[in-house]
Design a protein around this motif. Structure first.
Motif, PDB file in Angstrom:
ATOM      1  N   PHE A 134     -42.336  22.559 -70.017  1.00 54.38           N
ATOM      2  CA  PHE A 134     -43.571  21.767 -69.991  1.00 54.38           C
ATOM      3  C   PHE A 134     -43.244  20.278 -69.830  1.00 54.38           C
ATOM      4  O   PHE A 134     -43.930  19.557 -69.103  1.00 54.38           O
ATOM      5  CB  PHE A 134     -44.388  22.004 -71.255  1.00 54.38           C
ATOM      6  N   PHE A 135     -42.204  19.823 -70.523  1.00 53.04           N
ATOM      7  CA  PHE A 135     -41.781  18.431 -70.387  1.00 53.04           C
ATOM      8  C   PHE A 135     -41.392  18.137 -68.933  1.00 53.04           C
ATOM      9  O   PHE A 135     -41.789  17.118 -68.358  1.00 53.04           O
ATOM     10  CB  PHE A 135     -40.604  18.139 -71.323  1.00 53.04           C
ATOM     11  N   LYS A 140     -48.325  17.065 -77.103  1.00 50.57           N
ATOM     12  CA  LYS A 140     -47.412  16.504 -76.093  1.00 50.57           C
ATOM     13  C   LYS A 140     -48.025  16.454 -74.697  1.00 50.57           C
ATOM     14  O   LYS A 140     -47.332  16.150 -73.722  1.00 50.57           O
ATOM     15  CB  LYS A 140     -46.115  17.310 -76.072  1.00 50.57           C
ATOM     16  N   LEU A 182     -47.513  25.907 -83.113  1.00 52.91           N
ATOM     17  CA  LEU A 182     -46.849  25.922 -81.812  1.00 52.91           C
ATOM     18  C   LEU A 182     -47.790  25.402 -80.726  1.00 52.91           C
ATOM     19  O   LEU A 182     -47.383  24.615 -79.860  1.00 52.91           O
ATOM     20  CB  LEU A 182     -46.381  27.339 -81.468  1.00 52.91           C
ATOM     21  N   ASP A 221     -48.302  21.650 -81.106  1.00 55.24           N
ATOM     22  CA  ASP A 221     -47.192  20.866 -80.552  1.00 55.24           C
ATOM     23  C   ASP A 221     -47.327  20.712 -79.039  1.00 55.24           C
ATOM     24  O   ASP A 221     -47.094  19.616 -78.496  1.00 55.24           O
ATOM     25  CB  ASP A 221     -45.854  21.524 -80.890  1.00 55.24           C
ATOM     26  N   PHE A 222     -47.693  21.781 -78.342  1.00 54.70           N
ATOM     27  CA  PHE A 222     -47.871  21.690 -76.895  1.00 54.70           C
ATOM     28  C   PHE A 222     -49.005  20.726 -76.543  1.00 54.70           C
ATOM     29  O   PHE A 222     -48.880  19.896 -75.639  1.00 54.70           O
ATOM     30  CB  PHE A 222     -48.180  23.068 -76.305  1.00 54.70           C
ATOM     31  N   SER A 245     -38.224  30.459 -75.468  1.00 58.24           N
ATOM     32  CA  SER A 245     -37.604  29.313 -76.134  1.00 58.24           C
ATOM     33  C   SER A 245     -37.544  28.080 -75.240  1.00 58.24           C
ATOM     34  O   SER A 245     -37.483  26.954 -75.732  1.00 58.24           O
ATOM     35  CB  SER A 245     -36.191  29.685 -76.599  1.00 58.24           C
ATOM     36  N   TYR A 246     -37.573  28.292 -73.923  1.00 63.15           N
ATOM     37  CA  TYR A 246     -37.475  27.161 -72.999  1.00 63.15           C
ATOM     38  C   TYR A 246     -38.830  26.538 -72.657  1.00 63.15           C
ATOM     39  O   TYR A 246     -38.895  25.592 -71.857  1.00 63.15           O
ATOM     40  CB  TYR A 246     -36.795  27.609 -71.696  1.00 63.15           C
ATOM     41  N   ALA A 247     -39.916  27.060 -73.241  1.00 63.60           N
ATOM     42  CA  ALA A 247     -41.264  26.627 -72.846  1.00 63.60           C
ATOM     43  C   ALA A 247     -41.480  25.127 -73.029  1.00 63.60           C
ATOM     44  O   ALA A 247     -42.020  24.451 -72.153  1.00 63.60           O
ATOM     45  CB  ALA A 247     -42.315  27.415 -73.616  1.00 63.60           C
ATOM     46  N   SER A 248     -41.072  24.595 -74.169  1.00 62.81           N
ATOM     47  CA  SER A 248     -41.292  23.177 -74.452  1.00 62.81           C
ATOM     48  C   SER A 248     -40.573  22.290 -73.439  1.00 62.81           C
ATOM     49  O   SER A 248     -41.142  21.318 -72.920  1.00 62.81           O
ATOM     50  CB  SER A 248     -40.835  22.851 -75.872  1.00 62.81           C
ATOM     51  N   GLN A 249     -39.324  22.628 -73.125  1.00 62.66           N
ATOM     52  CA  GLN A 249     -38.561  21.849 -72.140  1.00 62.66           C
ATOM     53  C   GLN A 249     -39.178  21.976 -70.754  1.00 62.66           C
ATOM     54  O   GLN A 249     -39.262  20.994 -70.000  1.00 62.66           O
ATOM     55  CB  GLN A 249     -37.108  22.304 -72.121  1.00 62.66           C
TER      56      GLN A 249
END
Length: 256
Positions: A123-124, A157, A150, A153-154, A117-121
């Motif tokens: 990567f940011f 971004k 999914l 989205d990555f 669940s923390y992958a997007s944050q």
């Protein structure tokens, strides 16, 4: 050609187990038209831990052995990092290795069955720190197969993604092969690499894969993959086309 993902260093993960295995892989790489290869041992995947300084030293030793045996293959340092919450702490401690130690790209692997669940944050935060994440073999991730948005989205971004040669050649089955084709068509993968572990069950398939991409998607696409591998090791920006979403009906049809 340049292979940016392999397990060619002997005895440190589930790739080559002995020096003889590494030499055999080196010869096979040459036969596949590869002249540079990035050694990317697993790190923090729950089984193996291979730290930056150790990998750099082992690459130097392996290059020496290749030279001794007349294998004209240059090995460069890399690392296949399993995503984990302390990733950037590992970077600050000098444990995490960028591709070719170029201070630009990290190869990052998701668990095969899900995406944290923390992958997007994360990567940011990686991008905020000045690096770029490259997602390895997304076509083999169960969650991405079920929800390719999914990956979209990555990529949208700023992340890149690497497709495995065996996937596009059918080594992991027809469904993953077809899904790989959809990812290429939707501009959701930007690099092609072997993820070679040996010369039998997990070989290079590199020439076969490049020819398939060229025949199915055109010479421009195959050349883009090859050029991006060169750009990756030199720390340059990769060539990309606008990412697209895979239509849901295509996913349903594929996995019926």
């Amino acid at each position: 050609m340049i292979d940016i993902h392999s397990h060619i260093i002997p005895g440190i993960d589930d790739g080559a187990q002995t020096l003889e295995d590494s030499l055999a892989m080196g010869r096979s790489a040459i036969d596949n038209g590869i002249y540079k290869i990035i050694a990317t041992p697993h790190h923090k995947n729950g089984v193996y831990e291979n730290y930056k300084d150790d990998i750099v030293a082992q690459v130097e030793v392996l290059n020496h052995h290749f030279n001794e045996h007349g294998i004209e293959l240059e090995v460069l340092p890399g690392q296949e990092n399993r995503i984990h919450g302390d990733f950037l702490e590992g970077v600050s401690k000098g444990e995490i290795l960028t591709v070719n130690d170029n201070n630009k790209y990290f190869l990052i692997e998701f668990p095969s069955g899900h995406i944290p669940s923390y992958a997007s944050q994360l990567f940011f935060n990686i991008q905020l720190a000045g690096y770029i994440p490259v997602i390895v073999h997304p076509e083999r991730n169960k969650r991405i197969i079920e929800q390719p948005d999914l990956l979209f989205d990555f990529v949208e971004k700023g992340a890149y993604a690497q497709l495995t040669t065996g996937s596009i050649c059918g080594s992991f089955g027809k469904k993953i092969m077809k899904f790989s084709e959809q990812l290429i068509e939707a501009n959701l993968v930007h690099l092609l690499a072997s993820d070679a572990h040996n010369i039998s069950s997990r070989g290079f398939n590199f020439y076969e894969a490049i020819m398939k991409v060229e025949n199915q998607f055109g010479k421009d696409k195959s050349e883009e993959f090859l050029q991006n591998s060169s750009h990756l090791i030199s720390g340059e920006m990769l060539s990309t086309d606008m990412p697209m979403k895979i239509k849901k009906r295509k996913i349903i049809k594929l996995f019926k």
